[in-house]
Design an enzyme around this catalytic site. Structure first.
Site, PDB file in Angstrom:
ATOM      1  N   HIS A 196      31.815  40.957  50.804  1.00 38.10           N
ATOM      2  CA  HIS A 196      33.119  40.777  51.071  1.00 38.10           C
ATOM      3  C   HIS A 196      34.105  41.658  51.834  1.00 38.10           C
ATOM      4  O   HIS A 196      33.755  43.079  51.269  1.00 38.10           O
ATOM      5  CB  HIS A 196      34.108  40.005  49.922  1.00 38.10           C
TER       6      HIS A 196
ATOM      7  N   VAL B  83      32.502  41.950  42.409  1.00 35.44           N
ATOM      8  CA  VAL B  83      31.838  40.502  42.843  1.00 35.44           C
ATOM      9  C   VAL B  83      30.727  40.701  43.888  1.00 35.44           C
ATOM     10  O   VAL B  83      30.957  41.279  44.709  1.00 35.44           O
ATOM     11  CB  VAL B  83      32.830  39.633  43.311  1.00 35.44           C
TER      12      VAL B  83
ATOM     13  N   ASN C 157      33.567  47.414  49.249  1.00 33.22           N
ATOM     14  CA  ASN C 157      33.283  48.176  48.181  1.00 33.22           C
ATOM     15  C   ASN C 157      31.899  47.808  48.019  1.00 33.22           C
ATOM     16  O   ASN C 157      31.243  46.753  47.876  1.00 33.22           O
ATOM     17  CB  ASN C 157      34.186  47.802  46.992  1.00 33.22           C
TER      18      ASN C 157
ATOM     19  N   ILE D  15      43.218  36.798  44.404  1.00 37.38           N
ATOM     20  CA  ILE D  15      43.839  36.365  43.164  1.00 37.38           C
ATOM     21  C   ILE D  15      44.664  37.625  42.564  1.00 37.38           C
ATOM     22  O   ILE D  15      45.483  37.201  41.703  1.00 37.38           O
ATOM     23  CB  ILE D  15      42.949  35.924  42.138  1.00 37.38           C
TER      24      ILE D  15
HETATM   25  P1  AMP Z   1      35.707  44.015  44.538  1.00 33.53           P
HETATM   26  O1  AMP Z   1      36.224  44.617  43.558  1.00 33.53           O
HETATM   27  O2  AMP Z   1      35.479  44.657  46.179  1.00 33.53           O
HETATM   28  O3  AMP Z   1      34.282  43.416  44.223  1.00 33.53           O
HETATM   29  O4  AMP Z   1      36.662  42.709  45.164  1.00 33.53           O
HETATM   30  C1  AMP Z   1      36.551  41.580  44.558  1.00 33.53           C
HETATM   31  C2  AMP Z   1      37.792  40.945  44.538  1.00 33.53           C
HETATM   32  O5  AMP Z   1      37.783  39.560  44.412  1.00 33.53           O
HETATM   33  C3  AMP Z   1      38.912  41.724  43.696  1.00 33.53           C
HETATM   34  O6  AMP Z   1      40.166  42.053  44.604  1.00 33.53           O
HETATM   35  C4  AMP Z   1      39.389  40.344  42.906  1.00 33.53           C
HETATM   36  O7  AMP Z   1      40.853  40.405  42.820  1.00 33.53           O
HETATM   37  C5  AMP Z   1      39.120  39.279  43.910  1.00 33.53           C
HETATM   38  N1  AMP Z   1      38.706  37.941  43.215  1.00 33.53           N
HETATM   39  C6  AMP Z   1      38.013  37.838  42.159  1.00 33.53           C
HETATM   40  N2  AMP Z   1      38.113  36.432  41.792  1.00 33.53           N
HETATM   41  C7  AMP Z   1      38.684  35.737  42.548  1.00 33.53           C
HETATM   42  C8  AMP Z   1      39.168  34.462  42.827  1.00 33.53           C
HETATM   43  N3  AMP Z   1      38.581  33.519  42.003  1.00 33.53           N
HETATM   44  N4  AMP Z   1      40.156  34.094  43.818  1.00 33.53           N
HETATM   45  C9  AMP Z   1      40.501  35.071  44.750  1.00 33.53           C
HETATM   46  N5  AMP Z   1      40.057  36.468  44.492  1.00 33.53           N
HETATM   47  C10 AMP Z   1      39.308  36.830  43.568  1.00 33.53           C
END
Ligand code: AMP
Length: 114
Positions: free
Chosen positions: A100, A96, A87, A31
């Protein structure tokens, strides 16, 4: 099972630009993209982070990387290059709590990462 935001995307309870899904793995466009191609690849099952993986998860991890490689080909960045990032924890900036893999590409990237 915990219902974090990626669990909700996997279950299609909230919208996302899903580019791949099978019975094990879902991939969707980030996003807040940090590169022209920025796709998040997640296990459908809730695994909070990389430190929660066990030897039994080896096939799932292989599948995550195989999907990321296939998406890199589809997105046209396989030959120019791409970065796969996981991460873990505060210092790495994990935001999150659902394992991932970031697939980043389409521009030259610096090393070391910031
Ligand atoms: P991290 O910081 O490694 O935990 O990555 C989490 C990623 O999820 C970040 O790059 C966010 O921009 C992405 N993210 C969070 N919410 C969403 C969403 N609803 N749809 C797509 N990406 C998301």
């Amino acid at each position: 099972m915990e219902e974090d935001i990626f669990c909700q995307i996997v279950a299609r309870k909230i919208p996302a630009d899903i580019v791949f899904q099978d019975d094990q793995v879902t991939a969707f466009r980030d996003i807040n993209p940090q590169a022209p191609v920025h796709i998040v690849v997640v296990p459908n099952r809730h695994i909070p982070d990389v430190s929660d993986l066990t030897p039994a998860d080896a096939p799932l991890l292989g599948r995550l990387f195989a999907v990321a490689n296939e998406l890199a080909r589809r997105e046209g960045i396989a030959s120019s290059g791409y970065r796969l990032v996981i991460n873990h924890g505060r210092d790495a900036g994990q935001s999150v709590a659902h394992l991932h893999l970031h697939l980043l590409g389409g521009r030259a990237m610096a090393w070391p990462p910031g």
